[in-house]
Design a protein around this motif. Structure first.
Motif, PDB file in Angstrom:
ATOM      1  N   MET A  25       0.846  -1.196   0.000  1.00 60.81           N
ATOM      2  CA  MET A  25       0.000   0.000   0.000  1.00 60.81           C
ATOM      3  C   MET A  25       0.884   1.249   0.000  1.00 60.81           C
ATOM      4  SD  MET A  25      -2.776   1.145   2.894  1.00 60.81           S
ATOM      5  CE  MET A  25      -3.776  -0.313   2.756  1.00 60.81           C
ATOM      6  N   ASP A  26       0.563   2.206  -0.814  1.00 62.54           N
ATOM      7  CA  ASP A  26       1.252   3.492  -0.781  1.00 62.54           C
ATOM      8  C   ASP A  26       1.007   4.120   0.579  1.00 62.54           C
ATOM      9  OD1 ASP A  26       1.874   6.149  -0.898  1.00 62.54           O
ATOM     10  OD2 ASP A  26       1.190   6.412  -2.968  1.00 62.54           O
ATOM     11  N   ASN A  27       2.081   4.536   1.253  1.00 67.11           N
ATOM     12  CA  ASN A  27       1.845   4.972   2.623  1.00 67.11           C
ATOM     13  C   ASN A  27       1.132   6.316   2.725  1.00 67.11           C
ATOM     14  OD1 ASN A  27       3.938   6.672   2.107  1.00 67.11           O
ATOM     15  ND2 ASN A  27       5.364   5.724   3.556  1.00 67.11           N
ATOM     16  N   ASP A  28       0.927   7.029   1.599  1.00 68.90           N
ATOM     17  CA  ASP A  28       0.051   8.189   1.660  1.00 68.90           C
ATOM     18  C   ASP A  28      -1.388   7.775   1.927  1.00 68.90           C
ATOM     19  OD1 ASP A  28       1.649  10.327   1.589  1.00 68.90           O
ATOM     20  OD2 ASP A  28       1.525  10.658  -0.581  1.00 68.90           O
ATOM     21  N   GLN A  29      -1.681   6.524   1.648  1.00 69.88           N
ATOM     22  CA  GLN A  29      -3.039   6.028   1.890  1.00 69.88           C
ATOM     23  C   GLN A  29      -3.165   5.355   3.261  1.00 69.88           C
ATOM     24  OE1 GLN A  29      -3.838   3.460  -1.395  1.00 69.88           O
ATOM     25  NE2 GLN A  29      -3.658   5.092  -2.901  1.00 69.88           N
ATOM     26  N   ASN A  30      -2.082   5.300   4.002  1.00 71.60           N
ATOM     27  CA  ASN A  30      -2.150   4.621   5.293  1.00 71.60           C
ATOM     28  C   ASN A  30      -2.845   5.454   6.359  1.00 71.60           C
ATOM     29  OD1 ASN A  30       0.878   3.218   4.391  1.00 71.60           O
ATOM     30  ND2 ASN A  30      -0.869   1.979   5.010  1.00 71.60           N
ATOM     31  N   VAL A  31      -2.828   6.763   6.195  1.00 69.32           N
ATOM     32  CA  VAL A  31      -3.518   7.622   7.166  1.00 69.32           C
ATOM     33  C   VAL A  31      -4.834   8.084   6.555  1.00 69.32           C
ATOM     34  CG1 VAL A  31      -3.402   9.714   8.528  1.00 69.32           C
ATOM     35  CG2 VAL A  31      -1.338   8.346   8.185  1.00 69.32           C
ATOM     36  N   LEU A  32      -5.923   7.601   7.119  1.00 71.54           N
ATOM     37  CA  LEU A  32      -7.246   7.964   6.590  1.00 71.54           C
ATOM     38  C   LEU A  32      -7.556   9.422   6.920  1.00 71.54           C
ATOM     39  CD1 LEU A  32      -9.142   4.738   7.636  1.00 71.54           C
ATOM     40  CD2 LEU A  32      -8.385   5.369   5.331  1.00 71.54           C
ATOM     41  N   PHE A  33      -7.337   9.779   8.160  1.00 71.21           N
ATOM     42  CA  PHE A  33      -7.412  11.184   8.563  1.00 71.21           C
ATOM     43  C   PHE A  33      -6.749  11.377   9.920  1.00 71.21           C
ATOM     44  CE2 PHE A  33     -11.596   9.336   9.649  1.00 71.21           C
ATOM     45  CZ  PHE A  33     -11.773   9.690  10.971  1.00 71.21           C
ATOM     46  N   GLY A  34      -6.509  12.623  10.215  1.00 69.04           N
ATOM     47  CA  GLY A  34      -5.884  12.952  11.491  1.00 69.04           C
ATOM     48  C   GLY A  34      -6.828  13.760  12.362  1.00 69.04           C
ATOM     49  N   ILE A  35      -6.626  13.634  13.669  1.00 65.23           N
ATOM     50  CA  ILE A  35      -7.444  14.382  14.636  1.00 65.23           C
ATOM     51  C   ILE A  35      -6.503  15.088  15.601  1.00 65.23           C
ATOM     52  CG2 ILE A  35      -9.031  14.153  16.614  1.00 65.23           C
ATOM     53  CD1 ILE A  35     -10.225  11.701  15.135  1.00 65.23           C
ATOM     54  N   TYR A  36      -6.818  16.327  15.897  1.00 67.61           N
ATOM     55  CA  TYR A  36      -6.110  17.090  16.930  1.00 67.61           C
ATOM     56  C   TYR A  36      -7.145  17.393  18.012  1.00 67.61           C
ATOM     57  CZ  TYR A  36      -2.756  20.608  18.719  1.00 67.61           C
ATOM     58  OH  TYR A  36      -1.857  21.328  19.478  1.00 67.61           O
ATOM     59  N   CYS A  37      -6.878  16.982  19.238  1.00 66.24           N
ATOM     60  CA  CYS A  37      -7.889  17.172  20.298  1.00 66.24           C
ATOM     61  C   CYS A  37      -7.215  17.433  21.644  1.00 66.24           C
ATOM     62  CB  CYS A  37      -8.817  15.964  20.367  1.00 66.24           C
ATOM     63  SG  CYS A  37      -7.990  14.405  20.701  1.00 66.24           S
ATOM     64  N   PRO A  38      -7.923  18.062  22.578  1.00 63.80           N
ATOM     65  CA  PRO A  38      -7.301  18.471  23.842  1.00 63.80           C
ATOM     66  C   PRO A  38      -7.241  17.340  24.876  1.00 63.80           C
ATOM     67  CG  PRO A  38      -9.562  19.247  23.763  1.00 63.80           C
ATOM     68  CD  PRO A  38      -9.308  18.555  22.458  1.00 63.80           C
ATOM     69  N   PRO A  39      -6.331  17.465  25.841  1.00 64.58           N
ATOM     70  CA  PRO A  39      -6.165  16.388  26.835  1.00 64.58           C
ATOM     71  C   PRO A  39      -7.050  16.508  28.067  1.00 64.58           C
ATOM     72  CG  PRO A  39      -4.421  18.001  27.086  1.00 64.58           C
ATOM     73  CD  PRO A  39      -5.283  18.481  25.947  1.00 64.58           C
ATOM     74  N   HIS A  40      -7.733  17.624  28.244  1.00 64.57           N
ATOM     75  CA  HIS A  40      -8.441  17.849  29.521  1.00 64.57           C
ATOM     76  C   HIS A  40      -9.647  16.922  29.669  1.00 64.57           C
ATOM     77  CE1 HIS A  40      -6.141  21.408  28.583  1.00 64.57           C
ATOM     78  NE2 HIS A  40      -6.129  21.700  29.860  1.00 64.57           N
ATOM     79  N   PRO A  41      -9.961  16.555  30.916  1.00 62.97           N
ATOM     80  CA  PRO A  41     -11.022  15.563  31.124  1.00 62.97           C
ATOM     81  C   PRO A  41     -12.446  16.119  31.073  1.00 62.97           C
ATOM     82  CG  PRO A  41     -10.017  16.127  33.225  1.00 62.97           C
ATOM     83  CD  PRO A  41      -9.238  16.869  32.166  1.00 62.97           C
TER      84      PRO A  41
END
Lengths: 301, 308
Positions: free
Chosen positions: B1-17
C-alpha cells in the motif's frame, strides 16, 4: 496544648532505582542491587529516624504536579499499585498507607488564609505518585507512621523560578503555622534530586554501575556547591540562589520542595547532615537532613 | 500500500477531562464533547485498522515508549481535576503494531521500547481521547509517548517511523494528536460557567492556528512550531512537538481538507477538536529553512567536539 514543631527535615531523592535496588517485597521487579552510596546513606538516615519521636511525615513531591494551586491528600487511607510511568520496568510497587487528614486540612486552611490557592484531594481512586512512595519507603520502610503528601504547584512553568521560590516559601511558612497549632511533631520531606538532566537511554541491566555517572561536569560542580553550602549551614544563601541553580542544572528544585521545607524550618543556619551523593541515570542526588536539635545533630560525612 | 493512503485522517484534540467527565458544566465543554462524538462516528465508519495516538500528557525520558499491553485496565484520576471524577478504562491495544513501531523507530536511530505492565498509568489525554473516540474498543489502538527532551529532528523521525510501521503492516490508521493549542490555564479554581481563553493574545494565536488547520496547512504549522511554542505555550518542555509528529506521520505537506469541529476554553487553555483529511486541495508547499531529517543521529555533542 504544647506547640507543634518540625523535628527533622530531609532532602530525600526519589529515583525509583533505589527502591528497585533494595528489593522490598512490595516491589515486583528483582534487581542485583546498585546505587549503594545513596542507599546506604538512606539506610543510615532511616536508622536515625527510628530514634526520632515524631507523629507524621509531610512530603512535598514533584510527581504530583498541579497547575491550579497546591493540593493535599485528604482521605485517611490509600492502597493500590504504583507503576512508574518513566521506569515501569523497575518500579511496580504495592502500597498501603495512612494519611493524617486532620493535619492536612489544617495546612490547607493555613495556606488558604495566606492567599495560596489550595485544594483537598478526596477522590478515593487517586493513585499516589512514585516520588512519595520512594522517598517514604527509603526513610521508613515499615510505613508505621501516617504521611501527608503536598502537590507541587508548577509556578516555575507559568511564571519564573523566582516566583516559584517565593510561593514555595510562603507555603512553607503557612505549613509551619499549621504544624505549630496542631501540637504535633513532624518530619518534613522534600522529595527530589538536585541536578536533573537524565540520560535518554538505559543500559540493558539498569543496575549496571559501570554505566552510571553524572550527566555532565557542570551539573556536578553546581551540586557540590550546593552541598557545601548546606554543610556550612548557609540555607538562606542556598534559597537565594535557588532560581539560578535550578535554571543552570535543570534541577528538580524547580518544583519548590527545598524552598518549602527550608522556609518551614526557618532557613537553618546550622550544618546539614550529609548522608550521601550519587548519580542515578545521570541526575545528581543527595540524601541530606537538617536536625534542629543540636544535641542529636551529627557530622555524618 | 502506498503509505500516503495509510492515514485515513488525522485528529487534533485536547487532553483535559472536562468533555469526558463534565460536559454539562459549560456549553463549550458540551461543544467539545459533541465534536468528539461526531468524530467517533466518523472513525467507526472509516474502515480504520488502528487508532494511533501521540499524547503530550505522556512524557517519557528513556527514549520513546509505546503502549503494548493488550488490554490495559485501570481507573485513572487526573492530578489537577480529580474532583471531576474517576475515569475507568479498558482499551484494546494492537500489540503487533506496537512492536512494529518500536522496530521502525529503532531502524531510524531512535531509542524506543514497548511497555506492557498491569497497572501502567495511561495518561489523562490518552484516556480521554480513547474513551470518547473509541468507546466500545471496536478498533485497536496504540499510544506513543512524548519524550520530554526531544526536539524537532527526533520528533520528526518518530513520526516517520510511524509511517514506516503503518506501511510495513499495510494498516489504515486514524492518527490522533492529543494536545492543547495555547496551554496556559488559570492558576486558580474557577466557576466553569466563567471559563474563557486565558488572554486575548492566546485567543488570537489559537485562531490563527485554526485558520491554518482549516486551510489544510499542516506542514506550514509544523514549520511555525517554534514560534507557537514561544508565543502561547508555557515552558514545560523543550518545544511544541505535536504538529511536528502529526505532520511527519501524515506526510509533510499542505494537502489536506481541514475542519475545525470545536474550539473552546478548557480552564483557560485552548481546546480544539480538528479533523484533517488528506486531499488534493493543496494551498501550495514552500521551501523551508530547517533540514528534513530521515535518521536520528543523537545529540551532536557540540561542546565536546570543539572546533572539529
Amino acid at each position: 496544648m504544647k506547640k507543634g514543631q518540625v523535628v527533622l527535615g530531609c532532602l530525600a531523592p526519589h529515583p525509583p532505582h533505589l527502591v528497585y535496588a533494595e528489593n522490598p517485597e512490595q516491589n515486583e521487579p528483582f534487581s542485583e542491587g546498585g546505587w549503594e552510596t545513596l542507599r546506604w546513606g538512606y539506610n543510615r538516615l532511616a536508622r536515625k529516624l527510628k530514634k526520632v519521636d515524631y507523629d507524621v511525615m509531610v512530603i512535598f513531591t514533584p510527581h504530583w504536579a498541579t497547575y491550579i494551586g497546591t493540593h493535599f491528600l485528604g482521605l485517611p487511607k490509600f492502597s493500590s499499585l504504583s507503576v512508574d510511568p518513566i521506569f515501569p520496568n523497575i518500579f511496580r510497587y504495592k502500597y498501603d498507607l495512612d494519611v493524617d487528614v486532620e493535619l492536612a486540612e489544617e495546612m490547607h486552611k493555613a495556606a488558604s488564609e495566606a492567599g495560596i490557592i489550595t485544594k483537598m484531594m478526596t477522590n478515593p481512586d487517586f493513585r499516589i505518585d512514585y516520588g512519595t512512595i520512594t522517598s517514604c519507603h527509603m526513610l521508613n520502610p515499615e510505613w508505621d507512621k501516617p504521611i501527608i503528601t503536598i502537590s507541587s504547584n508548577r509556578n516555575a512553568h507559568y511564571y519564573s523560578g523566582e516566583v516559584m521560590n517565593e510561593q514555595a516559601k510562603a507555603l512553607g511558612e503557612a505549613c509551619l503555622k499549621a504544624i505549630e497549632k496542631s501540637g504535633k511533631k513532624v518530619v518534613l520531606v522534600s522529595s527530589h534530586s538536585l541536578s536533573h538532566r537524565h540520560f535518554v537511554t538505559e543500559s540493558p541491566l539498569p543496575e549496571d554501575m559501570s554505566r552510571e555517572h553524572i550527566y555532565n561536569h557542570s551539573q556536578y560542580v553546581w551540586d557540590m556547591k550546593m552541598i557545601k553550602m548546606m554543610r556550612d549551614g548557609k540555607m538562606k544563601e542556598v534559597i537565594d540562589i535557588m532560581p539560578e541553580y535550578t535554571e543552570q542544572t535543570i534541577a528538580e528544585t524547580e518544583a519548590g520542595g527545598l524552598s518549602w521545607m527550608m522556609a518551614a524550618m526557618g532557613l537553618p543556619d546550622y550544618p546539614a547532615e550529609i548522608y550521601g551523593y550519587q548519580s542515578v541515570i545521570g541526575t545528581g542526588n543527595a540524601v541530606v537532613a537538617w536536625d534542629p536539635n543540636s544535641k542529636t545533630r551529627e557530622i555524618v560525612l | 500500500m502506498d503509505n500516503d493512503q495509510n492515514v485515513l485522517f488525522g485528529i487534533y484534540c485536547p487532553p483535559h477531562p472536562h468533555p469526558l467527565l463534565a460536559p454539562e458544566l459549560n456549553d463549550g465543554y458540551k461543544n467539545l464533547r459533541n465534536a468528539y462524538d461526531n468524530l467517533r462516528d466518523k472513525i467507526q465508519a472509516s474502515g480504520a485498522d488502528i487508532i494511533l495516538i501521540y499524547s503530550t500528557t505522556w512524557p517519557s525520558i528513556v527514549g520513546h515508549q509505546i503502549q503494548a499491553h493488550p488490554e490495559p485496565e485501570w481507573t485513572h484520576v487526573d492530578d489537577d481535576f480529580h474532583y471531576l471524577g474517576s475515569m475507568p478504562y479498558k482499551f484494546n491495544i494492537d500489540t503487533e503494531f506496537a512492536d512494529a513501531y518500536r522496530d521502525a523507530a529503532e531502524s531510524r536511530g531512535l531509542h524506543s521500547r514497548t511497555v506492557a505492565y498491569d497497572g501502567f498509568p495511561i495518561d489523562t489525554g490518552s484516556v480521554v481521547a480513547l474513551s470518547l473516540l473509541n468507546p466500545d474498543n471496536n478498533i485497536p489502538a496504540c499510544i506513543v509517548s512524548s519524550n520530554m527532551y526531544s526536539n524537532r529532528s527526533e520528533t520528526m523521525v518518530l513520526g516517520k517511523a510511524a509511517r514506516d510501521a503503518l506501511s510495513n503492516q499495510g494498516k489504515k490508521a486514524v492518527v490522533v494528536v492529543v494536545a492543547s493549542l495555547s496551554n496556559r490555564m488559570f492558576t486558580e479554581h474557577i466557576n466553569p460557567r466563567d471559563d474563557k481563553i486565558h488572554s486575548p493574545k492566546d485567543d488570537e494565536w489559537n485562531k490563527k492556528i485554526l485558520e491554518f488547520f482549516r486551510d489544510g496547512r499542516l506542514e506550514d504549522l509544523s514549520q511555525l512550531s517554534r514560534d507557537i511554542h514561544g508565543q502561547i505555550r508555557i515552558q514545560k518542555v523543550a518545544a511544541y512537538k505535536p504538529v511536528w509528529w502529526m505532520a511527519a506521520t501524515m506526510g509533510q505537506h499542505n494537502n489536506y481538507h481541514g475542519e475545525v469541529l470545536a474550539y473552546e476554553p478548557l480552564h483557560g487553555s485552548g481546546g480544539a477538536v480538528i479533523q484533517l483529511t488528506p486531499s488534493n486541495e493543496s494551498i501550495g508547499d514552500k521551501e523551508f529553512d530547517e533540514d528534513d531529517v530521515e535518521y536520528y543521529h543523537g545529540d551532536r555533542n557540540v561542546l565536546d567536539r570543539g572546533n572539529l
